[in-house]
Design an enzyme around this catalytic site. Structure first.
Site, PDB file in Angstrom:
ATOM      1  N   CYS A  20     -47.085 -34.535  89.861  1.00 35.61           N
ATOM      2  CA  CYS A  20     -48.047 -33.655  89.176  1.00 35.61           C
ATOM      3  C   CYS A  20     -48.810 -32.765  90.158  1.00 35.61           C
ATOM      4  O   CYS A  20     -49.338 -31.743  89.779  1.00 35.61           O
ATOM      5  CB  CYS A  20     -49.010 -34.471  88.338  1.00 35.61           C
ATOM      6  SG  CYS A  20     -50.242 -35.402  89.290  1.00 35.61           S
ATOM      7  N   CYS A  35     -60.593 -40.245 103.333  1.00 39.66           N
ATOM      8  CA  CYS A  35     -61.654 -39.989 102.347  1.00 39.66           C
ATOM      9  C   CYS A  35     -61.379 -40.686 101.021  1.00 39.66           C
ATOM     10  O   CYS A  35     -62.299 -40.976 100.249  1.00 39.66           O
ATOM     11  CB  CYS A  35     -61.844 -38.495 102.132  1.00 39.66           C
ATOM     12  SG  CYS A  35     -60.460 -37.673 101.305  1.00 39.66           S
ATOM     13  N   CYS A  50     -44.848 -41.935  91.031  1.00 43.28           N
ATOM     14  CA  CYS A  50     -45.244 -40.533  91.219  1.00 43.28           C
ATOM     15  C   CYS A  50     -44.397 -39.613  90.349  1.00 43.28           C
ATOM     16  O   CYS A  50     -43.165 -39.640  90.399  1.00 43.28           O
ATOM     17  CB  CYS A  50     -45.079 -40.142  92.694  1.00 43.28           C
ATOM     18  SG  CYS A  50     -45.523 -38.423  93.044  1.00 43.28           S
ATOM     19  N   CYS A  65     -65.458  -2.373  78.021  1.00 41.14           N
ATOM     20  CA  CYS A  65     -66.806  -2.894  78.288  1.00 41.14           C
ATOM     21  C   CYS A  65     -67.230  -3.837  77.157  1.00 41.14           C
ATOM     22  O   CYS A  65     -67.270  -3.424  75.996  1.00 41.14           O
ATOM     23  CB  CYS A  65     -67.794  -1.741  78.422  1.00 41.14           C
ATOM     24  SG  CYS A  65     -69.475  -2.290  78.815  1.00 41.14           S
ATOM     25  N   CYS A  98     -54.579 -37.522 107.742  1.00 39.75           N
ATOM     26  CA  CYS A  98     -55.468 -38.150 106.761  1.00 39.75           C
ATOM     27  C   CYS A  98     -56.803 -38.519 107.400  1.00 39.75           C
ATOM     28  O   CYS A  98     -56.863 -39.084 108.496  1.00 39.75           O
ATOM     29  CB  CYS A  98     -54.795 -39.394 106.188  1.00 39.75           C
ATOM     30  SG  CYS A  98     -55.804 -40.265 104.963  1.00 39.75           S
TER      31      CYS A  98
END
Length: 427
Positions: free
Chosen positions: A385, A349, A382, A138, A346
């Site tokens: 990641c 966005c 790329c 605690c 897709c």
């Protein structure tokens, strides 16, 4: 059908889902309702010496997402504020009526042998406790009185208290560990040296969950003031998983039964704890957020998933992922993935492009086609990641596909790019 019966430190329950020591296990009324709902066991809210503690009125704080879903939960509530004798009598009555459910009792005392021994004996004399859980974690209120995490943060005290209780009673002893420590292995190893039959973790994380900018005080606000408290819920699950895994893969604690605690909300959360070496799981915040019947989905979901994967018992599942938890230096430096965007899923966005362009490797190109934007991954840029796949709001729209190569498994100590590579180790 998968067998969900669970045994930890010799304590049996019909399933691995226990309620953790907390407000939901504070009295017989709550515990009986929990057992009726299907919970396999409970850890009765922490008992202390009489006179009982006194709690303040405003006790909880919350960390909510934009949809007001509970991410994290903070509390400044202390241990049971009901008389010890009342708690013990109710424990007897509940265990009498529910003999097949696990009844573990949490306790906390001053750092004196007789205090711990006498309290443990009082509980053991009821004949109703299947085991004891030593609350050494605690992080608020009680630690300021030399209890809770004030003990759990000192390995020598963890070992000493565990030994005191083991010498006092003939019951399984589970030691609840604090996450508010540099290395969880210090206290886990100390508990084992003291004779612990199992450990449970994590207890709550020391925190201030928010600040009331009108009162200019931490929440929950108590008459214009606030205090640090114990943080739990889904937000602490990653911390808990790591600490459970560390204990499971450490040679000095491997094989020590673990009761996993920290953000268990769904059957999948439970399966992850079990896969990383836990024997069962304890739940608090999810029950306080959704009620006791949430266990029905946990039981059904875990059973169905185990059937699908071919796991017949919990023992077959427990620890299956531990062998794949390694240090960073043991990862394959030749492994490579590339992001792939499914144009059919897709929704245009652009979030993947924004985060890759602004914060990563400029590996997502925007083209125009059929009156809409088309996002394409530039493989040469790329690095795999996987940030784009995490920010994409559409499931499976962006997937990470491993590259097929004939390169061997090479760890960093042996990698030719490592300037500190030892030539002998590379041969």
């Amino acid at each position: 059908m998968a067998d969900l019966r669970s045994t930890i430190a010799g304590i049996r329950s019909p399933n691995p889902f226990w309620l953790a020591s907390a407000p939901p296990t504070d009295k017989a009324y709550n515990v009986v309702r929990a057992f009726k709902a299907g919970w396999g066991g409970v850890v009765w809210k922490t008992l202390g010496e009489d006179p009982p503690v006194v709690n303040v009125s405003s006790r909880y704080g919350a960390h909510l997402d934009t949809d007001r879903r509970m991410i994290g939960f903070n509390n400044i509530e202390l241990i049971s504020d009901r008389p010890l004798e009342v708690n013990l009598q109710e424990i007897i009555e509940v265990k009498r009526d529910w003999p097949d459910r696990a009844m573990v009792v949490s306790l906390m005392a001053r750092i004196e042998e007789e205090a711990w021994a006498n309290l443990a004996r009082r509980i053991a004399e009821t004949g109703a406790a299947d085991g004891l859980e030593l609350n050494l974690g605690c992080p608020h209120g009680m630690c300021e009185r030399g209890m809770g995490s004030a003990i759990g943060q000192v390995p020598e005290m963890v070992e000493q208290v565990t030994r005191w209780v083991k010498n006092a009673v003939n019951l399984p002893v589970i030691v609840k560990l604090t996450p508010n420590i540099t290395n969880i292995l210090w206290s886990a190893e100390a508990a084992k040296r003291g004779g612990a039959d199992a450990v449970s973790l994590i207890n709550t994380v020391n925190s201030i969950v928010a600040v009331d900018l009108d009162a200019m005080a931490p929440t929950p606000v108590v008459d214009g003031k606030g205090s640090h408290g114990g943080y739990c819920g889904p937000a602490v699950k990653p911390i808990a998983l790591n600490m459970v895994a560390e204990i499971a893969r450490n040679p000095d604690t491997h094989g020590l039964p673990v009761s996993g605690i920290g953000g268990v909300t769904t059957w999948r959360d439970a399966a992850e704890f079990l896969a990383l070496g836990a024997t069962n799981v304890q739940v608090c915040t999810a029950a306080m957020t959704y009620g006791f019947k949430i266990v029905e989905d946990m039981i059904g979901g875990l059973s169905n998933w185990m059937d699908e994967k071919g796991y017949r018992t919990l023992d077959e599942l427990s620890g299956r992922a531990v062998r794949n938890v390694v240090n960073w230096n043991d990862l394959n430096m030749n492994f490579s993935t590339k992001a792939v965007i499914d144009p059919a899923l897709c929704i245009d966005c652009g979030r993947c492009h924004i985060v890759c362009e602004d914060t990563s490797h400029q590996a997502i190109r925007i083209d125009q086609g059929d009156g809409r934007r088309v996002f394409t991954v530039v493989n040469e840029e790329c690095v795999g990641c996987n940030l784009c796949s995490h920010v994409c709001p559409v499931p499976d729209c962006i997937t990470m596909v491993p590259e097929q190569t004939d390169l061997p498994y090479v760890t960093w100590p042996n990698d030719a790019r490592n300037p500190m590579r030892v030539p002998e180790a590379a041969e």
